[in-house]
Enzyme design. Sequence first.
Site, PDB file in Angstrom:
ATOM      1  N   VAL A 117       0.675  -1.162  -0.127  1.00 43.62           N
ATOM      2  CA  VAL A 117       0.400   0.114   0.096  1.00 43.62           C
ATOM      3  C   VAL A 117       0.694   1.081   0.130  1.00 43.62           C
ATOM      4  O   VAL A 117       1.347   1.941   1.076  1.00 43.62           O
ATOM      5  CB  VAL A 117      -1.183  -0.179   1.267  1.00 43.62           C
ATOM      6  CG1 VAL A 117      -1.643   1.061   1.512  1.00 43.62           C
ATOM      7  CG2 VAL A 117      -2.018  -1.288   1.192  1.00 43.62           C
ATOM      8  N   ASP A 118       0.856   2.192  -0.981  1.00 44.74           N
ATOM      9  CA  ASP A 118       1.923   3.732  -0.906  1.00 44.74           C
ATOM     10  C   ASP A 118       0.819   4.639  -0.280  1.00 44.74           C
ATOM     11  O   ASP A 118       0.156   4.779   0.474  1.00 44.74           O
ATOM     12  CB  ASP A 118       2.170   3.454  -2.932  1.00 44.74           C
ATOM     13  CG  ASP A 118       1.231   4.237  -3.029  1.00 44.74           C
ATOM     14  OD1 ASP A 118       0.142   4.538  -2.962  1.00 44.74           O
ATOM     15  OD2 ASP A 118       1.118   3.967  -4.780  1.00 44.74           O
ATOM     16  N   SER A 119       1.319   5.397  -0.244  1.00 43.59           N
ATOM     17  CA  SER A 119       1.129   6.697   0.472  1.00 43.59           C
ATOM     18  C   SER A 119      -0.004   7.014  -0.416  1.00 43.59           C
ATOM     19  O   SER A 119      -0.958   7.572   0.484  1.00 43.59           O
ATOM     20  CB  SER A 119       1.846   8.296   0.096  1.00 43.59           C
ATOM     21  OG  SER A 119       2.821   8.137  -1.059  1.00 43.59           O
ATOM     22  N   ASP A 134      -2.522   5.537  -1.513  1.00 44.98           N
ATOM     23  CA  ASP A 134      -3.826   4.105  -1.394  1.00 44.98           C
ATOM     24  C   ASP A 134      -4.504   5.213   0.376  1.00 44.98           C
ATOM     25  O   ASP A 134      -5.358   4.704   0.673  1.00 44.98           O
ATOM     26  CB  ASP A 134      -2.796   3.331  -0.843  1.00 44.98           C
ATOM     27  CG  ASP A 134      -2.882   2.187  -2.193  1.00 44.98           C
ATOM     28  OD1 ASP A 134      -3.232   3.054  -3.464  1.00 44.98           O
ATOM     29  OD2 ASP A 134      -1.959   1.855  -2.302  1.00 44.98           O
ATOM     30  N   LEU A 135      -3.077   5.195   1.149  1.00 39.41           N
ATOM     31  CA  LEU A 135      -3.163   5.539   2.781  1.00 39.41           C
ATOM     32  C   LEU A 135      -4.087   6.953   3.180  1.00 39.41           C
ATOM     33  O   LEU A 135      -4.996   6.595   3.480  1.00 39.41           O
ATOM     34  CB  LEU A 135      -1.625   5.883   3.741  1.00 39.41           C
ATOM     35  CG  LEU A 135      -1.817   5.098   5.376  1.00 39.41           C
ATOM     36  CD1 LEU A 135      -1.983   4.225   5.461  1.00 39.41           C
ATOM     37  CD2 LEU A 135       0.016   5.606   4.834  1.00 39.41           C
TER      38      LEU A 135
END
Lengths: 313, 76
Positions: B32-34, B36-37
Amino acid sequence: MKTRITELLGIEYPIIQGGMAWVAEHRLAAAVSEAGGLGIIGAASAPAEVVREEIRKAKKLTDKPVGVNIMLMNPNAPEVAKVILEEGVKVVTTGAGNPARFMKDFKDAGVKVIPVVASVAMAKMMERCGADAVVAEGTESGGHIGSATTMCLVPQVADAVGIPVVAAGGIGDGRGFAAALMLGAEAVQMGTRFIVAKESIVHQNYKDKVIKAKDIDSEVTGMSTGHPVRQIRNPMTREYLRLEKEGAGLEELESLTLGALRRAVMDGDTVNGTLMAGQIAGLVRKEQTCREMIEEIMREAQMLLERKADLRI
Amino acid sequence: MFERVAAIIREQLNMENADIKMQSSFKEDMNVDSLDLFELVMALEEEFDIEIPSQDLEQLITVGAVVEYLKNKGAE
Protein backbone atom coordinates in the site's frame (compact mmCIF):
# COMPACT_ATOMS: atom_id res chain seq x y z
CA MET A 1 -5.23 37.34 -17.23
CA LYS A 2 -6.95 37.04 -13.86
CA THR A 3 -7.68 33.82 -12.00
CA ARG A 4 -7.73 33.00 -8.31
CA ILE A 5 -4.13 31.82 -8.73
CA THR A 6 -2.85 35.08 -10.22
CA GLU A 7 -4.61 36.95 -7.42
CA LEU A 8 -3.28 34.60 -4.75
CA LEU A 9 0.31 34.84 -5.95
CA GLY A 10 0.35 38.37 -7.30
CA ILE A 11 1.48 37.32 -10.77
CA GLU A 12 0.48 38.44 -14.26
CA TYR A 13 0.02 35.08 -16.02
CA PRO A 14 -1.19 31.83 -14.43
CA ILE A 15 1.90 29.86 -15.42
CA ILE A 16 4.06 28.25 -12.75
CA GLN A 17 7.43 26.73 -13.52
CA GLY A 18 7.94 23.29 -12.00
CA GLY A 19 10.46 22.88 -9.17
CA MET A 20 12.70 20.47 -11.08
CA ALA A 21 15.73 19.16 -9.19
CA TRP A 22 19.03 20.64 -10.51
CA VAL A 23 17.19 22.39 -13.37
CA ALA A 24 15.08 24.87 -11.42
CA GLU A 25 17.85 27.10 -10.08
CA HIS A 26 17.80 30.86 -9.56
CA ARG A 27 18.37 32.00 -13.15
CA LEU A 28 15.47 30.01 -14.58
CA ALA A 29 13.16 30.85 -11.67
CA ALA A 30 13.95 34.57 -11.86
CA ALA A 31 13.44 34.62 -15.65
CA VAL A 32 10.01 32.98 -15.37
CA SER A 33 8.93 35.39 -12.63
CA GLU A 34 10.33 38.37 -14.53
CA ALA A 35 8.24 37.26 -17.54
CA GLY A 36 5.06 37.38 -15.46
CA GLY A 37 4.74 33.75 -14.35
CA LEU A 38 5.88 32.22 -11.10
CA GLY A 39 9.42 30.90 -11.05
CA ILE A 40 10.24 28.16 -8.57
CA ILE A 41 13.61 27.20 -7.12
CA GLY A 42 13.72 23.43 -6.72
CA ALA A 43 15.36 22.70 -3.38
CA ALA A 44 15.40 18.94 -4.13
CA SER A 45 18.25 17.44 -2.12
CA ALA A 46 20.40 20.58 -1.97
CA PRO A 47 21.80 21.61 1.43
CA ALA A 48 19.72 24.32 3.10
CA GLU A 49 22.50 26.93 2.78
CA VAL A 50 22.68 26.37 -0.98
CA VAL A 51 18.93 26.96 -1.14
CA ARG A 52 19.44 30.18 0.82
CA GLU A 53 22.04 31.36 -1.70
CA GLU A 54 19.75 30.47 -4.60
CA ILE A 55 16.89 32.49 -3.07
CA ARG A 56 19.17 35.50 -2.56
CA LYS A 57 20.56 35.30 -6.08
CA ALA A 58 17.06 35.09 -7.57
CA LYS A 59 16.03 38.15 -5.58
CA LYS A 60 18.91 40.09 -7.14
CA LEU A 61 17.56 39.27 -10.61
CA THR A 62 13.89 40.07 -10.02
CA ASP A 63 11.65 41.99 -7.64
CA LYS A 64 8.73 39.74 -8.50
CA PRO A 65 7.76 36.77 -6.32
CA VAL A 66 9.81 33.59 -6.67
CA GLY A 67 8.74 30.38 -4.95
CA VAL A 68 10.61 27.37 -3.60
CA ASN A 69 9.74 23.70 -3.99
CA ILE A 70 10.54 21.52 -1.00
CA MET A 71 10.98 17.81 -1.44
CA LEU A 72 9.45 16.52 1.77
CA MET A 73 11.02 13.07 1.66
CA ASN A 74 14.40 14.72 1.95
CA PRO A 75 15.86 14.46 5.47
CA ASN A 76 16.86 18.13 5.40
CA ALA A 77 13.33 19.37 4.62
CA PRO A 78 13.00 21.01 8.09
CA GLU A 79 16.16 23.07 7.52
CA VAL A 80 15.00 24.10 4.06
CA ALA A 81 11.63 25.13 5.54
CA LYS A 82 13.49 27.26 8.06
CA VAL A 83 15.52 28.97 5.32
CA ILE A 84 12.32 29.68 3.38
CA LEU A 85 10.84 31.42 6.43
CA GLU A 86 14.04 33.34 7.19
CA GLU A 87 14.45 34.55 3.61
CA GLY A 88 10.86 35.76 3.38
CA VAL A 89 9.82 33.48 0.48
CA LYS A 90 6.10 33.93 -0.13
CA VAL A 91 5.16 30.81 -2.09
CA VAL A 92 6.06 27.18 -1.47
CA THR A 93 5.16 24.16 -3.51
CA THR A 94 5.71 20.78 -1.90
CA GLY A 95 6.44 17.41 -3.42
CA ALA A 96 7.08 13.82 -2.41
CA GLY A 97 5.12 13.70 0.80
CA ASN A 98 2.85 15.37 3.27
CA PRO A 99 3.52 19.03 4.21
CA ALA A 100 1.23 18.97 7.26
CA ARG A 101 4.07 19.23 9.77
CA PHE A 102 5.24 22.57 8.26
CA MET A 103 1.84 24.03 7.55
CA LYS A 104 1.39 26.03 10.74
CA ASP A 105 4.76 27.79 10.49
CA PHE A 106 4.17 28.68 6.84
CA LYS A 107 0.65 29.94 7.44
CA ASP A 108 1.76 32.01 10.44
CA ALA A 109 4.39 33.66 8.23
CA GLY A 110 1.93 34.31 5.40
CA VAL A 111 3.61 31.85 3.03
CA LYS A 112 1.24 30.47 0.41
CA VAL A 113 1.45 26.68 0.38
CA ILE A 114 0.67 24.73 -2.79
CA PRO A 115 1.17 20.97 -2.45
CA VAL A 116 1.60 18.82 -5.53
CA VAL A 117 -0.97 16.02 -5.41
CA ALA A 118 -1.58 12.92 -7.50
CA SER A 119 -5.01 11.89 -6.18
CA VAL A 120 -8.35 13.31 -5.11
CA ALA A 121 -8.02 12.06 -1.52
CA MET A 122 -4.65 13.75 -1.15
CA ALA A 123 -6.03 17.01 -2.58
CA LYS A 124 -8.90 16.96 -0.06
CA MET A 125 -6.54 16.25 2.80
CA MET A 126 -4.27 19.13 1.75
CA GLU A 127 -7.19 21.53 1.53
CA ARG A 128 -8.22 20.57 5.03
CA CYS A 129 -4.79 21.13 6.46
CA GLY A 130 -4.73 24.66 5.08
CA ALA A 131 -3.26 24.53 1.56
CA ASP A 132 -3.94 27.67 -0.50
CA ALA A 133 -4.15 25.73 -3.78
CA VAL A 134 -3.05 22.35 -5.12
CA VAL A 135 -1.08 21.31 -8.17
CA ALA A 136 -2.86 18.28 -9.66
CA GLU A 137 -0.04 16.54 -11.44
CA GLY A 138 -0.76 13.86 -14.01
CA THR A 139 1.46 10.97 -14.93
CA GLU A 140 2.53 12.72 -18.16
CA SER A 141 4.93 14.79 -16.06
CA GLY A 142 8.65 14.27 -15.99
CA GLY A 143 10.47 13.02 -12.91
CA HIS A 144 8.62 11.33 -10.05
CA ILE A 145 5.06 10.59 -11.06
CA GLY A 146 1.73 9.22 -9.93
CA SER A 147 -0.52 7.10 -12.11
CA ALA A 148 -3.60 9.19 -12.98
CA THR A 149 -3.44 11.25 -16.17
CA THR A 150 -3.86 15.03 -16.20
CA MET A 151 -7.00 14.68 -18.32
CA CYS A 152 -8.66 12.51 -15.66
CA LEU A 153 -7.11 13.88 -12.49
CA VAL A 154 -7.64 17.63 -12.91
CA PRO A 155 -11.45 17.69 -13.27
CA GLN A 156 -11.85 15.23 -10.40
CA VAL A 157 -9.64 17.31 -8.12
CA ALA A 158 -11.40 20.49 -9.24
CA ASP A 159 -14.74 18.92 -8.25
CA ALA A 160 -13.41 17.74 -4.91
CA VAL A 161 -11.84 20.91 -3.50
CA GLY A 162 -12.84 24.54 -3.14
CA ILE A 163 -9.32 25.93 -3.38
CA PRO A 164 -7.92 26.70 -6.84
CA VAL A 165 -6.31 23.91 -8.84
CA VAL A 166 -3.15 24.13 -10.93
CA ALA A 167 -2.91 21.56 -13.73
CA ALA A 168 0.45 19.92 -14.40
CA GLY A 169 1.69 17.15 -16.63
CA GLY A 170 1.58 17.20 -20.41
CA ILE A 171 1.12 20.93 -20.84
CA GLY A 172 3.55 22.66 -23.16
CA ASP A 173 1.73 25.16 -25.34
CA GLY A 174 -1.37 27.34 -25.66
CA ARG A 175 -3.53 24.34 -26.52
CA GLY A 176 -2.58 22.55 -23.33
CA PHE A 177 -3.08 25.74 -21.35
CA ALA A 178 -6.58 26.30 -22.77
CA ALA A 179 -7.47 22.64 -22.21
CA ALA A 180 -6.36 22.89 -18.58
CA LEU A 181 -8.75 25.81 -18.07
CA MET A 182 -11.55 23.71 -19.55
CA LEU A 183 -10.75 20.91 -17.11
CA GLY A 184 -11.25 23.29 -14.20
CA ALA A 185 -7.71 24.48 -13.52
CA GLU A 186 -6.92 28.14 -12.84
CA ALA A 187 -3.25 27.90 -13.72
CA VAL A 188 -0.79 25.47 -15.20
CA GLN A 189 2.57 24.25 -14.02
CA MET A 190 5.08 23.44 -16.73
CA GLY A 191 8.50 21.88 -16.39
CA THR A 192 9.63 20.24 -19.60
CA ARG A 193 9.29 23.26 -21.85
CA PHE A 194 11.32 25.39 -19.45
CA ILE A 195 14.18 22.87 -19.48
CA VAL A 196 15.10 24.24 -22.91
CA ALA A 197 14.64 27.91 -21.98
CA LYS A 198 17.57 30.12 -22.93
CA GLU A 199 17.92 31.04 -19.26
CA SER A 200 18.03 27.37 -18.22
CA ILE A 201 21.50 26.18 -17.17
CA VAL A 202 20.80 22.63 -18.33
CA HIS A 203 23.64 21.21 -20.46
CA GLN A 204 23.13 21.68 -24.19
CA ASN A 205 23.25 17.89 -24.79
CA TYR A 206 20.24 17.46 -22.50
CA LYS A 207 18.36 20.33 -24.12
CA ASP A 208 19.04 18.79 -27.54
CA LYS A 209 17.59 15.47 -26.35
CA VAL A 210 14.40 17.22 -25.19
CA ILE A 211 14.11 19.11 -28.47
CA LYS A 212 14.69 15.97 -30.55
CA ALA A 213 12.44 13.74 -28.42
CA LYS A 214 9.50 12.15 -30.21
CA ASP A 215 6.13 11.22 -28.75
CA ILE A 216 7.20 7.65 -27.95
CA ASP A 217 10.60 8.48 -26.47
CA SER A 218 9.21 8.82 -22.95
CA GLU A 219 9.99 5.97 -20.57
CA VAL A 220 9.05 5.17 -16.97
CA THR A 221 11.62 3.43 -14.81
CA GLY A 222 11.31 2.26 -11.24
CA MET A 223 7.74 0.91 -11.32
CA SER A 224 8.96 -2.08 -9.30
CA THR A 225 10.44 0.16 -6.60
CA GLY A 226 7.22 2.07 -5.98
CA HIS A 227 8.89 5.31 -7.09
CA PRO A 228 8.37 5.57 -10.82
CA VAL A 229 10.34 8.21 -12.71
CA ARG A 230 9.57 9.52 -16.20
CA GLN A 231 12.43 10.45 -18.47
CA ILE A 232 13.59 10.34 -22.08
CA ARG A 233 14.80 6.86 -22.99
CA ASN A 234 18.51 6.34 -23.42
CA PRO A 235 21.07 3.59 -22.77
CA MET A 236 20.65 4.10 -19.02
CA THR A 237 16.89 3.50 -19.10
CA ARG A 238 17.35 0.43 -21.28
CA GLU A 239 19.81 -1.04 -18.82
CA TYR A 240 17.57 -0.09 -15.90
CA LEU A 241 14.50 -1.70 -17.42
CA ARG A 242 16.48 -4.83 -18.29
CA LEU A 243 17.60 -5.15 -14.66
CA GLU A 244 14.11 -4.37 -13.43
CA LYS A 245 12.68 -7.14 -15.60
CA GLU A 246 15.23 -9.57 -14.20
CA GLY A 247 14.02 -8.68 -10.73
CA ALA A 248 17.09 -6.75 -9.64
CA GLY A 249 17.07 -5.37 -6.09
CA LEU A 250 16.76 -1.75 -5.11
CA GLU A 251 20.48 -1.46 -4.44
CA GLU A 252 21.49 -2.59 -7.91
CA LEU A 253 18.92 -0.32 -9.54
CA GLU A 254 19.96 2.66 -7.47
CA SER A 255 23.58 2.19 -8.48
CA LEU A 256 22.47 3.25 -11.96
CA THR A 257 20.44 6.27 -10.91
CA LEU A 258 22.57 7.65 -8.10
CA GLY A 259 23.76 11.07 -9.25
CA ALA A 260 22.40 10.37 -12.74
CA LEU A 261 20.27 13.51 -12.94
CA ARG A 262 23.25 15.65 -11.99
CA ARG A 263 25.34 13.91 -14.66
CA ALA A 264 22.72 14.73 -17.28
CA VAL A 265 22.02 18.33 -16.23
CA MET A 266 25.55 19.46 -15.38
CA ASP A 267 27.84 17.20 -17.46
CA GLY A 268 25.56 16.58 -20.42
CA ASP A 269 25.94 12.82 -20.03
CA THR A 270 23.05 11.56 -22.16
CA VAL A 271 24.25 7.94 -22.02
CA ASN A 272 24.48 7.29 -18.27
CA GLY A 273 22.47 10.29 -17.09
CA THR A 274 18.77 10.55 -16.28
CA LEU A 275 17.11 12.83 -18.84
CA MET A 276 14.02 13.64 -16.81
CA ALA A 277 11.29 15.17 -18.97
CA GLY A 278 7.57 14.81 -19.42
CA GLN A 279 5.72 13.17 -22.29
CA ILE A 280 5.23 16.61 -23.79
CA ALA A 281 8.95 16.70 -24.71
CA GLY A 282 7.81 15.49 -28.15
CA LEU A 283 6.08 18.83 -28.62
CA VAL A 284 8.97 21.01 -27.44
CA ARG A 285 10.84 22.13 -30.51
CA LYS A 286 13.08 25.08 -29.79
CA GLU A 287 15.03 27.09 -27.29
CA GLN A 288 13.38 30.38 -26.42
CA THR A 289 13.55 32.84 -23.58
CA CYS A 290 11.04 32.30 -20.78
CA ARG A 291 9.32 35.51 -21.83
CA GLU A 292 8.92 34.29 -25.41
CA MET A 293 7.50 30.99 -24.19
CA ILE A 294 5.01 32.50 -21.77
CA GLU A 295 3.81 35.21 -24.15
CA GLU A 296 3.44 32.70 -26.97
CA ILE A 297 1.39 30.36 -24.79
CA MET A 298 -0.89 33.14 -23.60
CA ARG A 299 -1.36 34.49 -27.14
CA GLU A 300 -2.15 31.06 -28.51
CA ALA A 301 -4.58 30.24 -25.69
CA GLN A 302 -6.36 33.55 -26.16
CA MET A 303 -6.75 32.94 -29.88
CA LEU A 304 -8.02 29.40 -29.38
CA LEU A 305 -10.55 30.37 -26.75
CA GLU A 306 -11.88 33.17 -28.94
CA ARG A 307 -12.11 30.94 -31.97
CA LYS A 308 -13.97 28.23 -30.07
CA ALA A 309 -16.36 30.72 -28.52
CA ASP A 310 -18.48 30.48 -31.67
CA LEU A 311 -18.95 26.73 -31.38
CA ARG A 312 -22.51 25.62 -30.85
CA ILE A 313 -23.40 22.16 -29.62
CA MET B 1 -13.10 -2.80 15.23
CA PHE B 2 -10.43 -4.87 13.48
CA GLU B 3 -13.02 -6.49 11.25
CA ARG B 4 -14.47 -3.14 10.24
CA VAL B 5 -11.04 -1.71 9.48
CA ALA B 6 -10.15 -4.80 7.46
CA ALA B 7 -13.41 -4.53 5.54
CA ILE B 8 -12.68 -0.90 4.68
CA ILE B 9 -9.18 -1.78 3.54
CA ARG B 10 -10.53 -4.55 1.32
CA GLU B 11 -13.16 -2.33 -0.19
CA GLN B 12 -11.22 0.91 -0.60
CA LEU B 13 -8.07 -0.63 -1.96
CA ASN B 14 -9.78 -3.30 -4.07
CA MET B 15 -8.18 -6.14 -2.12
CA GLU B 16 -11.25 -8.36 -1.81
CA ASN B 17 -9.35 -11.51 -0.98
CA ALA B 18 -6.50 -10.04 1.04
CA ASP B 19 -5.37 -11.86 4.15
CA ILE B 20 -5.29 -8.97 6.62
CA LYS B 21 -3.85 -9.37 10.11
CA MET B 22 -3.33 -6.97 13.00
CA GLN B 23 0.43 -7.05 12.42
CA SER B 24 0.16 -6.57 8.63
CA SER B 25 2.33 -3.69 7.51
CA PHE B 26 0.77 -1.50 4.83
CA LYS B 27 3.97 -0.95 2.95
CA GLU B 28 5.81 -4.25 3.34
CA ASP B 29 3.01 -6.80 3.50
CA MET B 30 0.25 -5.16 1.53
CA ASN B 31 2.12 -3.01 -0.97
CA VAL B 32 0.00 0.00 0.00
CA ASP B 33 1.61 3.29 -1.04
CA SER B 34 1.12 6.78 0.33
CA LEU B 35 -1.69 7.61 -2.10
CA ASP B 36 -3.57 4.46 -1.02
CA LEU B 37 -3.09 5.51 2.59
CA PHE B 38 -4.72 8.90 1.91
CA GLU B 39 -7.62 7.03 0.33
CA LEU B 40 -7.93 4.73 3.30
CA VAL B 41 -7.82 7.53 5.85
CA MET B 42 -10.61 9.41 4.11
CA ALA B 43 -12.76 6.26 4.22
CA LEU B 44 -11.95 5.62 7.89
CA GLU B 45 -12.94 9.19 8.74
CA GLU B 46 -16.29 8.67 7.13
CA GLU B 47 -16.93 5.26 8.67
CA PHE B 48 -15.99 6.27 12.22
CA ASP B 49 -17.05 9.91 12.01
CA ILE B 50 -13.71 11.26 13.20
CA GLU B 51 -11.03 13.51 11.78
CA ILE B 52 -7.55 12.15 11.22
CA PRO B 53 -5.09 15.05 10.84
CA SER B 54 -2.74 14.33 7.99
CA GLN B 55 0.33 14.66 10.22
CA ASP B 56 -0.89 11.51 12.01
CA LEU B 57 -0.58 9.44 8.86
CA GLU B 58 3.07 8.73 9.54
CA GLN B 59 2.24 6.63 12.61
CA LEU B 60 -0.25 4.42 10.78
CA ILE B 61 2.27 1.77 9.73
CA THR B 62 0.29 -1.41 10.43
CA VAL B 63 -3.35 -2.41 10.57
CA GLY B 64 -2.94 -2.80 14.33
CA ALA B 65 -1.65 0.77 14.57
CA VAL B 66 -4.79 1.98 12.81
CA VAL B 67 -7.05 0.03 15.18
CA GLU B 68 -5.16 1.35 18.19
CA TYR B 69 -5.27 4.90 16.82
CA LEU B 70 -9.02 4.72 16.25
CA LYS B 71 -9.57 3.41 19.77
CA ASN B 72 -7.51 6.27 21.22
CA LYS B 73 -9.60 8.69 19.22
CA GLY B 74 -12.72 7.27 20.85
CA ALA B 75 -14.02 5.87 17.58
CA GLU B 76 -16.91 3.44 17.93
